[in-house]
Enzyme design. Sequence first.
Site, mmCIF file in Angstrom:
data_model
loop_
_atom_site.group_PDB
_atom_site.id
_atom_site.type_symbol
_atom_site.label_atom_id
_atom_site.label_comp_id
_atom_site.label_asym_id
_atom_site.label_seq_id
_atom_site.Cartn_x
_atom_site.Cartn_y
_atom_site.Cartn_z
ATOM 1 N N ALA A 13 9.123 -4.436 -0.941
ATOM 2 C CA ALA A 13 9.351 -5.514 0.036
ATOM 3 C C ALA A 13 9.021 -6.875 -0.565
ATOM 4 O O ALA A 13 9.468 -7.910 -0.068
ATOM 5 C CB ALA A 13 8.516 -5.281 1.293
ATOM 6 N N LYS A 37 -5.426 -5.204 -6.982
ATOM 7 C CA LYS A 37 -4.481 -4.110 -6.755
ATOM 8 C C LYS A 37 -5.267 -2.816 -6.936
ATOM 9 O O LYS A 37 -5.307 -2.241 -8.031
ATOM 10 C CB LYS A 37 -3.328 -4.194 -7.765
ATOM 11 N N GLY A 117 -1.964 -3.771 -1.088
ATOM 12 C CA GLY A 117 -1.811 -2.339 -0.902
ATOM 13 C C GLY A 117 -0.715 -1.770 -1.779
ATOM 14 O O GLY A 117 -0.237 -2.414 -2.719
ATOM 15 N N ALA A 118 -0.281 -0.563 -1.450
ATOM 16 C CA ALA A 118 0.818 0.088 -2.167
ATOM 17 C C ALA A 118 1.829 0.555 -1.132
ATOM 18 O O ALA A 118 1.459 1.201 -0.152
ATOM 19 C CB ALA A 118 0.301 1.262 -2.983
ATOM 20 N N PRO A 209 13.256 -17.034 -0.913
ATOM 21 C CA PRO A 209 14.618 -16.645 -1.305
ATOM 22 C C PRO A 209 14.592 -15.636 -2.436
ATOM 23 O O PRO A 209 13.535 -15.348 -3.013
ATOM 24 C CB PRO A 209 15.240 -17.972 -1.753
#
Length: 233
Positions: A13, A37, A117-118, A209
């Site tokens: 995403a 991460k 997150g993952a 964008p």
Amino acid sequence: MPCYFITGTDTDAGKTLVASGLLALARRQAMTTLGLKPVASGCESTALGLRNIDALTLQAQSTPAMAYEQINPYAYAPPIAPHLAARYAGDRLTLEGLVHALAPALAEPRDLALVEGAGGWRVPLNDDEDLAGLAERLALPVILVVGLKLGCLNHARLSAEAIRADGLPIAGWVGNLVDPGFAADAGLFGDNIDHLRARLAAPCLGIVPRLDGQTPKARAEAAAMHLTLPTGH
């Protein structure tokens, strides 16, 4: 330290793009920053050990600098769900283990810290726990990254409902254009964004964008131009 959990409506995403863009924006304002991460799969083998491009991107936007092992304490090679990658490596991920591993980094004073997150909100950590539980354990407000493509309205609303059902506030959301065709009709694109603004009931921190053909650092700097920091920054 002000700290937020970054989640997405799906894999790819744009969580890292948005997180690195927010950190780049904070750095422009002379803030100290930290991007974490905790769990990463799809890592490459290097002379220094397993390295993940998303974690490296966050590390590059963290200032003062921090060791990779603190940015990404759990790294796995297969590009599969983290709990499966850990299982195949003979590990078992737990929320307790993640909290313990992140504690030294989170103890460092920073003006802005982001924990990425993952995948999406309900990605499993093991047979009993989800990675969303890390945001709960750390009591972090959430920034939701919406991958702008066909189906994103449903994905975004369900994700927001799940986050709130777990008792966490949504500090803001960011739309990231993953499918250029989704914005081909400007009027329709605007209608979709208006729907998200109305139904997510959280501040929109920006619409990013499509950013192709750039280095991760350049993409972070470009994304920063389309973002605003959460309230309080």
